[in-house]
Write a protein that holds these residues in place. Structure first.
Motif, mmCIF file in Angstrom:
data_model
loop_
_atom_site.group_PDB
_atom_site.id
_atom_site.type_symbol
_atom_site.label_atom_id
_atom_site.label_comp_id
_atom_site.label_asym_id
_atom_site.label_seq_id
_atom_site.Cartn_x
_atom_site.Cartn_y
_atom_site.Cartn_z
ATOM 1 N N ALA A 40 0.826 -1.205 0.000
ATOM 2 C CA ALA A 40 0.000 0.000 0.000
ATOM 3 C C ALA A 40 0.863 1.259 0.000
ATOM 4 O O ALA A 40 0.532 2.245 -0.653
ATOM 5 N N ALA A 41 1.980 1.218 0.709
ATOM 6 C CA ALA A 41 2.872 2.375 0.742
ATOM 7 C C ALA A 41 3.532 2.605 -0.609
ATOM 8 O O ALA A 41 3.747 3.746 -1.017
ATOM 9 N N LEU A 42 3.821 1.543 -1.314
ATOM 10 C CA LEU A 42 4.534 1.654 -2.584
ATOM 11 C C LEU A 42 3.627 1.945 -3.773
ATOM 12 O O LEU A 42 4.077 2.461 -4.794
ATOM 13 N N ASN A 43 2.336 1.628 -3.648
ATOM 14 C CA ASN A 43 1.435 1.778 -4.787
ATOM 15 C C ASN A 43 0.061 2.227 -4.305
ATOM 16 O O ASN A 43 -0.706 1.427 -3.771
ATOM 17 N N LYS A 44 -0.269 3.494 -4.518
ATOM 18 C CA LYS A 44 -1.551 4.011 -4.026
ATOM 19 C C LYS A 44 -2.744 3.353 -4.704
ATOM 20 O O LYS A 44 -3.850 3.354 -4.164
ATOM 21 N N GLU A 45 -2.558 2.756 -5.872
ATOM 22 C CA GLU A 45 -3.651 2.056 -6.535
ATOM 23 C C GLU A 45 -4.077 0.817 -5.755
ATOM 24 O O GLU A 45 -5.237 0.403 -5.837
ATOM 25 N N VAL A 46 -3.162 0.226 -5.014
ATOM 26 C CA VAL A 46 -3.486 -0.924 -4.167
ATOM 27 C C VAL A 46 -4.523 -0.502 -3.129
ATOM 28 O O VAL A 46 -5.508 -1.203 -2.897
ATOM 29 N N VAL A 47 -4.327 0.656 -2.531
ATOM 30 C CA VAL A 47 -5.255 1.159 -1.524
ATOM 31 C C VAL A 47 -6.615 1.432 -2.153
ATOM 32 O O VAL A 47 -7.648 1.029 -1.621
ATOM 33 N N ALA A 48 -6.621 2.108 -3.287
ATOM 34 C CA ALA A 48 -7.883 2.422 -3.962
ATOM 35 C C ALA A 48 -8.642 1.147 -4.312
ATOM 36 O O ALA A 48 -9.866 1.059 -4.099
ATOM 37 N N ASP A 49 -7.945 0.140 -4.813
ATOM 38 C CA ASP A 49 -8.581 -1.118 -5.174
ATOM 39 C C ASP A 49 -9.185 -1.796 -3.942
ATOM 40 O O ASP A 49 -10.325 -2.270 -3.978
#
Length: 64
Positions: A40-49
């Motif tokens: 999540a820290a490395l890829n904000k799209e992970v959080v959005a998903d």
């Protein structure tokens, strides 16, 4: 939890204390929780998903 995992917890608004994170994770192994938070820290799209999936799973349309 290292600083990168705690950074990942901050994105979706999760607690910044390790003990609070572990308590919220319930039965998830700490290593898996830490790995997910680093992603999540490395890829904000992970959080959005993830947030989209949680929202969809809680909607009345998904119950039927």
């Amino acid at each position: 939890m290292d600083s990168k995992a705690l950074q990942g917890a901050e994105r979706p608004g999760l607690p910044q204390r390790t003990s609070d994170l572990v308590r919220r994770a319930d039965e998830a192994p700490n290593a898996e929780l830490a790995a997910a938070l680093v992603r999540a820290a490395l890829n904000k799209e992970v959080v959005a998903d993830c947030l989209n999936r949680v929202t969809a799973s809680r909607s009345p349309a998904s119950e039927g």
